[in-house]
Write an enzyme that holds these catalytic residues in place. Structure first.
Site, PDB file in Angstrom:
ATOM      1  N   ASP A 102      -5.691  -4.559  -2.717  1.00 21.94           N
ATOM      2  CA  ASP A 102      -5.254  -3.403  -1.931  1.00 21.94           C
ATOM      3  C   ASP A 102      -5.012  -3.843  -0.486  1.00 21.94           C
ATOM      4  O   ASP A 102      -5.511  -4.886  -0.045  1.00 21.94           O
ATOM      5  CB  ASP A 102      -6.296  -2.283  -1.976  1.00 21.94           C
ATOM      6  CG  ASP A 102      -7.630  -2.688  -1.368  1.00 21.94           C
ATOM      7  OD1 ASP A 102      -8.122  -3.795  -1.695  1.00 21.94           O
ATOM      8  OD2 ASP A 102      -8.185  -1.929  -0.547  1.00 21.94           O
ATOM      9  N   GLU A 166     -10.931  -2.393  -1.483  1.00 19.69           N
ATOM     10  CA  GLU A 166     -11.836  -3.020  -0.516  1.00 19.69           C
ATOM     11  C   GLU A 166     -11.651  -2.358   0.847  1.00 19.69           C
ATOM     12  O   GLU A 166     -12.603  -2.153   1.591  1.00 19.69           O
ATOM     13  CB  GLU A 166     -11.546  -4.522  -0.406  1.00 19.69           C
ATOM     14  CG  GLU A 166     -12.623  -5.313   0.349  1.00 19.69           C
ATOM     15  CD  GLU A 166     -12.442  -5.352   1.858  1.00 19.69           C
ATOM     16  OE1 GLU A 166     -13.414  -5.647   2.571  1.00 19.69           O
ATOM     17  OE2 GLU A 166     -11.322  -5.068   2.334  1.00 19.69           O
TER      18      GLU A 166
END
Ligand SMILES: [Zn+2]
Length: 475
Positions: A102, A166
């Site tokens: 991400d 994250e």
């Protein structure tokens, strides 16, 4: 997250680059481009699309379908777990490679280029994730493709986990995999290139940082309430004075000095790179019992101080409601970075003790900024001894690519996904070979970019390191 520990490596010779094949560079670049151009933001993107794209690349090179899976808590937050099988019967537990796929949000209007179009310009690759951390994800995927392609059989399984959320979002992939599919990613140790890296002074590489433990983040709210009243009739029980007195006591307090295996390694390595006075203080501080005068001198440097102790500092205050009224309420935010092995509960107890005023209410805040006791017993695990295999392979490969560079263990004051693996008993190490100029840290910011040569060299480092770590050439 990505910390600005890396910097441009000068002294990169064309001879070094020539040793890398252009096909290998092209492969890494293609994967990097593909990842950058898949939107993996929490708001509008999908990590599943990126995970599936990487899955296809690994299947194409011959990994069996059973060993390359995409799974997650919902259709948009997929995680890839791939396994390159080691020699049958190997007694060694697997090594886990971790990378978050991400990225932080990026708005087109803030950027010079389109953040989701991979753009090569003036010796740099531009795009969201070029520093944090699709560069290293591309390098890890390219390494597995190369190893599989050349028929390399590692001396243990290599697991690659590419994960969601994250940077934000509610579906952290590492946490989810540990809770739901622990056996898929269970390993002797993990390598997570989201931290650590090459550090330079004035363009010269001075060390390669290896993150091996993390401090624990905690915010506390100090609150003093009072019945208030007219400011023409002041009394002694003033909420602002009470809060100010409490903060004064905090200012004067220094948490105890405590070293662990990582910070010991840090000071031992740093002592070889600093001036002789500081080096002497570092050596003195490592003695048992430590030299407190030396510790005091080192503690005046904020970075060394942060390595030696838990820190708590006032970061925000709010008080009063009118210029002509006695304050009914005064609050302060105190931000703490807690040494591994300690809990927010123990730090709160210490704050209560130092402030020694029952009218000052002290509460831990959760991520939403609300008072909550749920995280009081969180703990950042005290690091085990530094893993020899990790460091032997690192000295070997870093020594080839950046001759003479010191390898410095580090305790990060921020946090990465390694906190989940470390808490789960999988020692985790953060480093990569992607050099970023210390003035050019753009992770989470606009016009994020990575030098093209830095990327190619970083990708080559990743491949060579993985091979050296798992019984390949050079060892
Ligand atoms: Zn990151």
């Amino acid at each position: 997250m990505k910390l600005a520990l890396a910097a441009i490596v000068l002294g990169l010779t064309t001879a070094t680059l020539a040793a890398q094949s252009s096909a290998d560079n092209q492969l890494a670049r293609d994967i990097f481009r593909q990842l950058i151009e898949i939107d993996t933001t929490d708001s509008s993107g999908s990590t599943t699309v990126a995970a599936e794209a990487m899955r296809k690349r690994l299947l194409d090179v011959g990994l069996p379908a059973a060993d390359v899976v995409v799974l997650g808590p919902n259709p948009r937050k997929g995680n890839l777990v791939a396994r390159l099988r080691g020699r049958p019967g190997s007694a060694k537990k697997p090594v886990l490679l971790l990378g978050h796929i991400d990225v932080v949000e990026a708005r087109r209007e803030d950027w010079t280029t389109n953040p989701f179009v991979f753009t090569e310009k003036d010796g740099f690759f531009y795009g969201r994730g070029t520093q944090d951390m699709k560069d290293s994800v591309a390098a890890m995927v390219a390494s597995l493709v190369r190893l599989k392609h050349e028929g390399f059989v590692p001396d243990r399984d290599i697991i690659l986990a590419l994960t969601a959320d994250e940077e934000g979002g509610a579906s952290n992939g590492v946490d989810w995999l540990l809770k739901n599919h622990r056996s898929l990613i269970d390993a002797a140790f993990a390598i997570n290139p989201d931290a650590g890296g090459l550090s330079t002074i004035k363009g010269k590489p001075i060390n390669l940082g290896v993150e091996a433990t993390e401090k624990l983040y905690a915010d506390f709210r100090l609150t003093v309430t009072d019945r208030g009243g007219h400011s023409s009739l002041p009394r002694n029980d003033n909420a602002i004075y009470k809060l100010a007195a409490a903060l004064g006591k905090l200012e004067a307090y220094h948490f105890p000095v405590e070293l662990n295996t990582v910070t010991r390694g840090y000071f031992e390595a740093m002592a070889k790179t600093v001036d002789s006075t500081t080096a002497h203080d570092m050596s003195a501080e490592l003695q048992g019992p430590p030299d407190y005068a030396a510790v005091g001198r080192l503690s005046r440097q904020p970075l060394y101080n942060a390595m030696l102790s838990t820190t708590c500092v006032a970061t925000m205050v709010q008080a009063g409601h009118a210029p002509n009224a006695l304050p009914q309420r005064a609050t302060a935010n105190v931000n703490c970075r807690i040494l591994p092995g300690h809990t927010p509960a123990s730090v709160r107890d210490r704050l209560v003790q130092i402030i020694a005023d029952p009218s000052v209410d002290i509460h831990l805040l959760n991520e939403a900024g609300q008072p909550s006791d749920a995280e009081l017993h969180d703990v950042s695990v005290t690091p085990p001894p530094l893993n020899r295999e990790i460091f032997e392979a690192l000295h070997l490969v870093a020594g080839q690519m950046w001759p003479g560079i010191p390898i410095v263990p580090q305790m990060e004051t921020g946090a990465t996904d390694s906190r989940y693996t470390m808490t789960a008993g999988i020692p985790s190490y953060g480093f990569c070979g992607m050099a970023i100029d210390e003035d050019d840290s753009r992770a989470h910011g606009r016009d994020e970019r990575l030098g093209t040569e830095s990327f190619y060299k970083g990708a080559e480092f990743q491949y060579r390191y993985l091979k050296a770590l798992t019984g390949g050439a050079g060892k």
